[in-house]
Design a protein around this motif. Structure first.
Motif: not given
Lengths: 501, 198
Positions: A56-59, A343-344, A349-356
């Motif tokens: 998955d993208p986050a991993g 980007g900003p 759009e993907e707060p979960d991913l970026v903060w993870a």
């Protein structure tokens, strides 16, 4: 405050057993690749992208980010033990790190580098937490003309500061932009420079290009080398004395500040932060006369600065969508591969991913500290494996990496072509960093230019009518001009030809 | 061969400094010409696309400027190489006229390359071969042969060690990627081999 609640959620995601395992594997693989002569974190990430294709993208991003800073630590080990900088950013560490090894203090040097890197990286990541949200909101205010001019600043810095020749940097940047032109034109929808091959309708895939330039190119360039065998320091020799700790503390603090600030500037590589941190020690350290002869400050300052820089360089990536270095550009390529545009807008759009991912930076830095200092004996044993064996195994990954992106043999040929190109570039002194950055940023740069000209109905005055855009353009021009004028100075200073490779 | 010659682990002689300098200059000249050619090709090729449209710049706008710039940069590089070569030749001539050793400037060449040209060629050819046979033979068999070639022929490793590593890198990696990481790798298109599970 909102950032902290997002960060806590990010920790919850990053600390899931699966993501923790990805971070751990990334740290270990990154360190191993960083140890190999010439293969740094940029090549390491490029080669190992296929491992993340089904994740998955986050991993995937967590693992690649871990490979990124793991590679930097691996490069430090070879700098200290063998006097061979695995990365441009560790080159300056050789001066005092290797002297410490000759004096039987390799363990202290590695521990100091590890602790300094951890502290520098952690402070820079805290800065990222504070700055990310407001800066990304500011980033949303930037229109296409400002974005275009901002990218030009990054390119001017990269072309001017990396490598010894501005001309070579410009050639590299233009080639990268031209490669980025291949594919369907985003506005008119017609194929461009595809030579009638449907394979290229989606453009030249980043992964085979990066694997070729950094992975195969480096492997070809080091075919004549045989890796020396270092001796592993004993565990009890790893602990710094109280005097070492007292002497390192100010150097770590200065290195953190320097790397954190310089890392914010798009286009400036972490090698510059290391060099600046070292020269600051030469001016400010109480023991400056010992620098170059095995002073612990000579290891603490640059190693802290480069890790602080690496973590701070996530700020322009996350807030403006501009990669600050080739390694970050590869990471940006991985984002794009997963359908995400850094980007900003990523924060909305993907707060979960970026903060993870941000949370994983804290975890990864801690993992590296916990694992790598006690495991230094294992790393030195890996260095003792015959290079021909390691090289053969890496080739397997290089082939899989290129094939697996689109399940296409054509991408293996693309990888071979860019491998040869990377090899030739190394021989003639063309830096790879501008090519990689423009390859990734090319579509954004062209998009911003064309959007701007559409807004202004074809008038280039839009770039100078808007004050921020004008300021950025003037700054880019000054940087480029200054770089041309100071090229002779750089030659004398002996800056690395391609700091990130 | 000069005193800087070295032999790598597989017995290939590396390029000497003087040969290396000549080769380096030749390669740089070739690359400068290639850069000019790519720039010109991009400039000419971009004329097939619209330079300007009703919406603003067309698909040919950016590549035509890039191509032009690249050709100019390539020409400047070529001129620099020519000038450096002329200066070095002049310096060498004046120092030999004085009966001295070659000038310091002339000896200030790039360090001897850390590559072995025969190995580089062997690697590139082997990669092309593995790309060509990947679909007919499948990943497992083609990688097994590729790794055996690299370990035994190029790396001069023992047969047992090479076989173990090659089996791991081919069959082992295939299992890891296809079963555990869900990354598909090619299987043989030749019916006999695919029947064997390759």
């Amino acid at each position: 405050m909102e950032s902290f609640s997002f960060l806590i959620d990010g920790f919850a995601t990053a600390l899931s057993p699966q993501n923790l395992l990805f971070a751990l594997v990334g740290c270990l693989l990154g360190t191993i690749l960083g140890l190999l002569p010439g293969i740094g974190s940029t090549a390491g990430m490029a080669i190992l992208i296929p491992l993340t294709l089904s994740m998955d993208p986050a991993g995937a991003i967590i693992m690649l980010a871990a490979i990124f800073y793991g590679g930097a630590y691996g490069g430090t080990i070879t700098s200290v033990l063998l006097n061979i900088p695995g990365e441009g950013e560790s080159a300056i560490t050789c001066l005092d790190g290797y002297q410490m090894t000759l004096r039987g203090r390799a363990g202290v040097a590695l521990t100091t580098a590890g602790v300094g890197s951890f502290l520098g990286g952690t402070v820079a990541t805290i800065a990222l937490v504070f700055a990310a949200q407001p800066l990304s909101e500011l980033g949303l205010q930037i229109g296409p003309p400002e974005f275009f001019s901002l990218i030009l600043i990054g390119l001017a810095l990269l072309v001017g500061l990396v490598g010894r020749s501005v001309l070579m940097g410009l050639i590299s940047a233009c080639l990268g932009l031209l490669i980025a032109m291949v594919g369907i034109d985003p506005v008119m929808g017609e194929p461009r420079f595809t030579f009638g091959l449907p394979h290229f309708f989606d453009g030249v895939s980043y992964v085979p290009v990066l694997v070729g330039l950094f992975g195969l190119g480096e492997l070809l360039a080091t075919t004549g080398g045989s890796a020396p065998r270092p001796a592993a320091p004993r565990l009890r020799d790893m602990l710094p004395s109280r005097v070492d700790a007292r002497r390192s503390a100010p150097a770590v603090a200065r290195g953190t500040a320097i790397g954190g600030v310089i890392g914010l500037i798009p286009g400036v590589s972490s090698a510059i932060s290391s060099l600046l941190a070292y020269s600051t020690e030469r001016k400010l350290s109480r023991h400056r006369s010992e620098l170059g002869t095995g002073a612990v400050e000579g290891v603490a300052a640059p190693e802290t600065a480069n890790n602080s820089h690496s973590n701070a360089s996530f700020i322009p990536l996350f807030t403006l969508g501009i990669p600050a270095s080739p390694a970050i550009a590869v990471l940006m390529g991985a984002f794009l591969q997963n359908g995400l545009t850094p980007g900003p807008t990523l924060f909305t759009e993907e707060p979960d991913l970026v903060w993870a991912v941000i949370a994983s930076l804290f975890i990864g830095n801690l993992l590296l500290l916990i694992l790598n200092v006690p495991l230094v004996g294992l790393w030195t044993r890996i260095l003792a494996i015959p290079y021909s064996v390691l090289r053969a195994v890496i080739f397997a990954f290089v082939i899989i990496g290129s094939f697996a992106v689109a399940n296409s043999v054509a991408d293996i040929y693309v990888m071979i072509f860019f491998g040869i190109l990377g090899f030739v570039f190394r021989q003639v002194g063309i830096p790879l960093a501008p090519l990689v950055l423009t390859l990734i940023l090319g579509p954004f740069l062209e998009g911003a230019l064309r959007e701007s000209l559409q807004i202004s109905q074809g008038s280039f005055a839009i770039f100078i009518d808007r004050p921020l855009s004008l300021a950025f353009l003037i700054l880019a021009g000054v940087i480029l001009l200054g770089s041309v004028l100071s090229s002779s100075f750089k030659r004398k200073a002996g800056l690395p030809a391609d700091a990130e490779v | 061969m000069s005193e800087t010659d070295a032999t790598d682990s597989i017995g290939h002689t590396q390029v000497s400094v003087s040969d290396g300098e000549r080769g380096h200059r030749l390669l740089a000249t070739f690359m400068a010409c290639a850069v000019i050619a790519v720039g010109v090709a991009a400039f000419v090729g971009s004329r097939a696309y619209q330079y300007w449209t009703a919406l603003g710049p067309g698909p040919g706008f950016f590549p035509s400027w890039l191509g032009g710039l690249l050709a100019v940069f390539g020409a400047v590089w070529l001129a620099q190489l020519w000038r450096t070569g002329r200066d070095r030749a002049g310096a060498a001539h004046s120092s030999s006229g004085e009966g001295g050793a070659p000038s310091a400037q002339a000896s200030e060449v790039e360090a001897a390359p850390a590559y072995s040209l025969p190995t580089v060629v062997a690697i590139v050819v082997s990669l092309c071969v593995v790309a060509a046979v990947l679909n007919p033979l499948g990943y497992q068999l083609s990688m097994l042969l590729f790794l055996l070639f690299h370990l035994i022929v190029l790396g001069r490793r023992g047969l047992l060690l090479s076989t173990v590593i090659a089996l791991g890198g081919s069959f082992g990696v295939f299992v890891v990627f296809t079963r555990m990481l869900s990354v598909p790798l090619p299987t043989a298109s030749i019916p006999f081999l695919s029947g064997l599970g390759l």
